[in-house]
Design an enzyme around this catalytic site. Structure first.
Site, PDB file in Angstrom:
ATOM      1  N   SER A   1      -8.536 -37.057 -11.949  1.00 18.12           N
ATOM      2  CA  SER A   1      -8.168 -38.207 -13.434  1.00 18.12           C
ATOM      3  C   SER A   1      -8.072 -39.779 -12.773  1.00 18.12           C
ATOM      4  O   SER A   1      -7.762 -40.529 -13.308  1.00 18.12           O
ATOM      5  CB  SER A   1      -6.216 -37.474 -12.999  1.00 18.12           C
ATOM      6  OG  SER A   1      -5.916 -37.897 -11.420  1.00 18.12           O
TER       7      SER A   1
ATOM      8  N   LYS B   1       3.077 -40.047 -14.922  1.00 20.74           N
ATOM      9  CA  LYS B   1       2.138 -41.642 -14.756  1.00 20.74           C
ATOM     10  C   LYS B   1       2.633 -42.150 -15.196  1.00 20.74           C
ATOM     11  O   LYS B   1       2.398 -43.679 -14.098  1.00 20.74           O
ATOM     12  CB  LYS B   1       0.917 -41.735 -14.585  1.00 20.74           C
ATOM     13  CG  LYS B   1       0.417 -40.177 -13.840  1.00 20.74           C
ATOM     14  CD  LYS B   1      -1.385 -39.657 -14.169  1.00 20.74           C
ATOM     15  CE  LYS B   1      -1.820 -38.804 -13.034  1.00 20.74           C
ATOM     16  NZ  LYS B   1      -3.225 -37.835 -14.052  1.00 20.74           N
TER      17      LYS B   1
END
Length: 806
Positions: free
Chosen positions: A654, A697
Site C-alpha cells: 500500500s 490511515k
C-alpha cells in the site's frame, strides 16, 4: 492541468437514517427465523450433515466472531431433533478374559437402570450367599459329606492296620506320614530290640514292611481322588444351596430384561460365576483381586458383576449434539483411569471413561480445528476412528505401538457420526494441502462470508439480528437511532460503505458496552449517544500507542512534516493493529536518485525489515519506469527508497504509490507538498489500486494535522477504488465539509503527482513526445541525460582501456 477536486463530504461516509427503521424499541422486532447472509454456507452445512455416505464430514471455515458456532448449532439442533436416539453404552467384566472387557449396547435410558439393578443385586448377594451357605441344612450336608469322607479314609487305614497285625506289624501315624513297625506282644519294638533279632527275622520283617508299604501306597494314591470326589460333592452341595437363592434374586431381573438377549446372557454368566465360586464367597478376604478399592462397589467380592455405564442417553432427545472444547486424545477417544493400590497402579472395566466420540456416536460432534490439532495424537486418533468406524480405547503408547506391557483392551465401540470442525481458512487450506487423509474424511467445506450487501432489506434483517443478540445477552433494548449508528459501525468494520460486517461478536460486544453506558445514565433504552459513548470509551482504552506516536511527531522526535515542500520526500500512511484495534499514522518515505544500472534499492529489504509483498511493490516501480520512460534506451539510474525512522518490519504494497511519487520527485527535483499524505498500490502501468485500512490511515494523518492546526490545505490522496470503503469519523467528514481538510481520489500516478507537486503530468502526442514543462517530459529528459552520460562514461572507459593495451 485540470484540477483534481477533493471528494465531497457525502462520499466520505455513508450514513444511515433512523427513519429507515420503523420501530421505537428493538423489543418490537421478532427474532430472525434463520441466519443472515450465509445461505451458501448453510446449504453446504445442511448437505454435509444429511449425507449418509462415509467421509462427508464438514469443515466450517471463516473468520472468528462471524457466528459460525451459533449457525452450526442452530442447524444441528433442527436436524438432530428428528434423529434417532442412539443406544446406551456399558462395559462388563469378561469372565473368559478379564483384560478384555465386553461392550453392552442397550436402548436409551436402560443402561442406567441396569447399573442400578446390578448394584441392588450386589447389595443383596452377600447376605443371600451367607444365608444359603450358612443354613442348617447345608451345614449338616457339608458335615455329613466331610464325616463320610473322613470315615472312609479312617476305615481304609484301620483295615490295613488290622491286616498287617497278622504279619507282626503295626501302622503308625508320624509327623512325616505313615510308617510300619514290628510289634511283639502288642508293643512296638525299640531300635535296640529290633537290632537284637536274628538276621533271618529282620529280613522277614523288612519283606513284610515292603509288601505292606506298597499296599499303603496304593491306598494313599486313592486319597486325591477321594478328596476330589469330596470337593465335587461339596461343590454340588454349594451349588444346590446357592442356586435357589441366585435364581430367586435374579428372577425379577430376568423378567425386566427379557427383551434383551445380551443382558440375559450376562445374567447367565453372572449366575454361573457365583455358583462356580461357591463357598469362596464366605471368605471376607477373598475379594475380587481385579477390583480396585476405589471402584465404589458396595461389596468388593462381587464387583465383577457390576455394570459400568459409559454413555447414558436417558435425557437425550433425538440424535446427540456434542461440543468438545478440550479435544485431547483421552477426551476424544476415551481413557483408562488408574488407582493406586498397595504401591501399584491398577485399572478395571469400571474405570473406563467415555470420550466425546462415544457420547456423539449416532449424532454429531463439533470441535475447534485449531484446538484439536494442538493436542498431541488427537488428530490421528480422530482419523483412525473415522476410517475404522469404531472406537478403541487405548493409551497413546499402545495406540502407537510403543508399549508391549499387557493392558486393558476394551471391546471396540461401533461409531457412526458426523464431525463438524470449525476453523479459519488458512487452517483448512493447510490441512487440504498437507494431509492426504483430510480430503477423504472432510469432503464438505462450509465457507462463511465475512459481510453482506448493504441494502435496505439487509439493513432491516441485520437490525433484527442485533435485537436478537441483545435479548440473548439480557441487554436493554435499543431505539432506531442506535440501530442506524450500529449499521454505520458495521459498514466501517466491513471496510466497505456498501457492505455490512457479519462479525457479530464485535457487534454484540459493542451492544454490551453501550448497555453499560445506558444503564449508568439511567436510560431505559440504548440510544445513539450510548453507542457513541461505547465507541469513544473503546478508543480511549486503546489509544496509548497512537498517542505516543503522535506525541513523538509533535515534539519533533519523529520527523513528519505537514507543511512546506521538499523533493524526494513524501508522507506515506501505515496501519498497525493491537488487540483487535487498528490505528493509522503517517510515516516519512524518502528517495534518492543517481546515475546507475537501473536498480532501485529497497533499503527495508536489504536490512531484512521488508516483507515479500513490500519488496514486490518496489520491484514493480522499476518495471514501470523502464516500460514508460526507457523503452528505447537503458534505464540508467540507481535509486534508494526507505521508510525513515522505521524500526519494525514493513509488509504490504500500500506504500508503493507513495514510493513511486517520492522516486519521481527525486528524479525531477519537483518538490512534493508535505501537507499531503498518500496511500495506494500501483501496478506496472502506473494505475492506482485499492488498499486496506483506508479509514484508519486518513484519520491518523487527520489527527496529526488537527493537533498542529488545520489550515485548509492539508489532505490525503487515496486510490479512487477505495472511495467505496470510506466510513470516516464524523469529525473528519465535518472538517472536509467545511474545507479544512481534503480527501483526493486518484486513478493513476500522474494524477497523484499533479496533486502533490502542482505540475501537470502531460500526455504524449502521436509521436510519443511529451509536452515541455510537464512532469513526464522532465522525467524523460532526465533519464535520457543519464543514459547519454552513462554511454559517454562507458566510451571513455573503453578508450582508456585501449590505450593501456598499446
Amino acid at each position: 492541468m485540470a484540477d483534481i477536486l477533493p471528494l465531497e463530504a457525502r462520499w466520505l461516509r455513508t450514513g444511515s437514517s433512523a427513519d429507515a427503521f420503523p420501530f421505537e424499541s428493538s423489543d418490537e422486532l421478532h427474532d430472525l427465523p434463520g441466519g443472515l447472509g450465509q445461505d451458501r454456507a448453510e446449504e453446504a452445512l445442511a448437505f454435509g450433515l444429511a449425507m449418509r455416505q462415509p467421509g462427508y464430514n464438514v469443515f466450517v471455515l471463516g473468520e472468528p466472531g462471524g457466528g459460525r458456532h451459533a449457525t452450526v448449532f442452530r442447524l444441528l439442533r433442527e436436524i438432530a431433533r428428528s434423529g434417532v436416539t442412539p443406544p446406551d453404552l456399558c462395559y462388563l467384566h469378561n469372565f473368559d478374559d478379564a483384560l478384555r472387557p465386553r461392550l453392552l449396547r442397550l436402548p436409551a435410558g436402560r443402561g442406567a437402570r441396569l447399573c442400578d439393578d446390578m448394584r441392588a443385586l450386589i447389595r443383596e448377594l452377600g447376605p443371600a450367599v451367607e444365608a444359603a451357605l450358612g443354613s442348617d441344612a447345608h451345614t449338616a450336608r457339608v458335615e455329613a459329606l466331610q464325616e463320610k469322607h473322613k470315615a472312609r479314609e479312617e476305615g481304609a487305614l484301620r483295615e490295613i492296620g488290622q491286616e498287617c497285625a497278622g504279619d507282626g506289624l503295626s501302622l503308625l501315624r508320624t509327623p512325616e506320614g505313615f510308617a510300619f513297625a514290628p510289634v511283639r506282644e502288642g508293643e512296638v519294638l525299640s531300635p535296640e530290640q529290633y537290632d537284637a533279632l536274628p538276621e533271618e527275622a529282620r529280613q522277614a520283617v523288612e519283606r513284610s514292611v515292603e509288601r505292606w508299604s506298597d499296599r499303603l501306597g496304593d491306598l494313599l494314591d486313592c486319597f486325591p481322588g477321594w478328596n476330589k470326589a469330596l470337593r465335587d460333592a461339596l461343590a454340588r452341595a454349594e451349588n444346590d444351596a446357592l442356586k435357589p437363592a441366585v435364581t430367586h434374586l435374579m428372577k425379577a431381573l430376568r423378567e425386566r430384561y427379557a427383551d434383551l438377549p445380551a443382558v440375559l446372557a450376562f445374567f447367565d454368566a453372572v449366575a454361573g460365576d457365583i455358583l462356580m465360586r461357591g463357598a469362596g464367597w464366605r471368605d471376607p478376604e477373598d475379594d475380587d483381586e481385579d477390583a480396585p478399592e476405589a471402584a465404589g462397589s458396595d461389596d468388593g467380592r462381587f464387583h465383577r458383576y457390576s455394570v459400568s455405564l459409559l454413555v447414558d442417553h436417558a435425557a437425550t432427545e433425538g440424535a446427540p449434539v456434542v461440543w468438545e472444547d478440550n479435544p485431547g486424545y483421552g477426551n476424544l477417544v476415551g481413557r483408562l483411569e488408574h488407582v493406586a493400590q498397595e504401591g501399584a497402579l491398577l485399572t478395571h472395566f469400571s474405570l473406563i471413561r467415555a470420550g466425546a466420540l462415544h457420547r456423539a456416536s449416532g449424532g454429531y460432534l463439533v470441535m475447534d480445528a485449531a484446538c484439536l490439532l494442538a493436542r498431541p495424537f488427537a488428530w490421528e486418533g480422530l482419523k483412525r476412528v473415522l476410517r475404522a468406524g469404531e472406537i478403541r480405547i487405548e493409551p497413546p503408547a499402545e495406540a502407537q505401538g510403543w508399549s508391549t506391557a499387557p493392558a486393558l483392551a476394551p471391546e471396540p465401540a461401533p461409531c457412526a457420526l458426523k464431525v463438524v470442525l470449525v476453523g479459519d481458512r488458512n487452517l483448512f487450506y493447510l490441512l487440504d494441502e498437507e494431509d492426504s487423509d483430510f480430503a477423504d474424511l472432510f469432503k464438505v467445506a462450509a465457507d462463511f462470508d465475512d459481510d453482506l450487501a448493504r441494502t435496505p432489506d439487509n439493513e432491516a434483517h441485520y437490525v433484527r439480528l442485533l435485537a436478537m443478540l441483545a435479548r440473548a445477552s439480557g441487554l436493554l433494548p435499543f431505539d432506531r437511532s442506535a440501530a442506524a449508528r450500529l449499521v454505520e459501525e458495521s459498514a466501517r468494520i466491513a471496510e466497505d460503505a456498501s457492505r455490512l460486517s457479519l462479525q457479530t461478536r464485535r457487534m454484540a460486544d459493542l451492544l454490551r458496552e453501550a448497555d453499560y453506558h445506558a444503564r449508568r445514565a439511567g436510560l431505559a433504552r440504548i440510544g445513539r449517544a450510548a453507542i457513541e459513548a461505547a465507541l469513544a470509551a473503546r478508543s480511549r482504552r486503546s489509544e496509548r500507542y497512537p498517542l505516543r506516536v503522535r506525541e513523538a511527531m509533535l515534539d519533533g522526535t519523529t520527523l513528519i512534516s505537514t507543511s512546506g515542500v521538499r523533493a524526494g520526500q513524501i508522507n506515506g500512511l501505515v496501519v498497525v493493529e493491537f488487540a483487535g484495534e487498528r490505528h493509522g499514522h503517517p510515516v516519512r518515505i524518502t528517495a534518492t536518485v543517481r546515475m546507475g544500472d537501473g536498480d532501485v534499492v529497497d533499503i527495508e529489504r536489504e536490512t531484512e525489515l521488508g516483507g515479500a509483498i513490500h519488496s514486490k511493490g518496489v520491484l514493480i516501480l522499476s518495471a514501470f519506469l523502464a516500460a514508460r520512460y526507457a523503452r528505447h534506451q537503458p534505464l540508467s539510474l540507481s535509486a534508494s527508497l526507505v521508510f525513515e525512522q522505521s524500526y519494525d518490519p514493513v509488509e504490504g504494497d500500500s506504500a508503493s504509490l507513495a514510493e513511486l511519487c517520492a522516486l519521481l520527485s527525486a528524479l525531477t527535483q519537483f518538490p512534493i507538498g508535505q501537507r499531503y499524505a498518500i496511500t495506494g498500490s500501483v501496478n506496472q502501468f502506473g494505475e492506482v489500486q485499492a488498499i486496506g485500512g483506508v479509514n484508519e490511515k486518513i484519520e491518523g494523518f487527520f489527527d496529526l494535522c488537527a493537533a498542529r492546526g488545520l489550515d485548509g490545505s492539508q489532505g490525503v490522496v487515496i486510490p479512487a477504488a477505495s472511495v467505496r470503503h470510506l466510513m470516516l469519523r464524523e469529525e473528519v467528514v465535518e472538517a472536509a465539509r467545511e474545507g479544512r481538510f481534503h480527501v483526493h481520489a486518484v486513478s493513476t500516478v500522474d494524477q497523484a503527482m499533479e496533486i502533490l507537486t502542482g505540475v501537470p503530468a502531460g500526455e504524449a502526442d502521436a509521436k510519443g513526445v511529451m509536452p515541455k514543462g510537464t512532469l513526464n517530459h522532465k522525467i524523460a529528459a532526465v533519464l535520457a541525460e543519464m543514459a547519454a552520460a552513462r554511454h559517454a562514461f562507458a566510451d571513455a572507459g573503453e578508450r582508456l582501456r585501449g590505450r593501456g593495451r598499446h
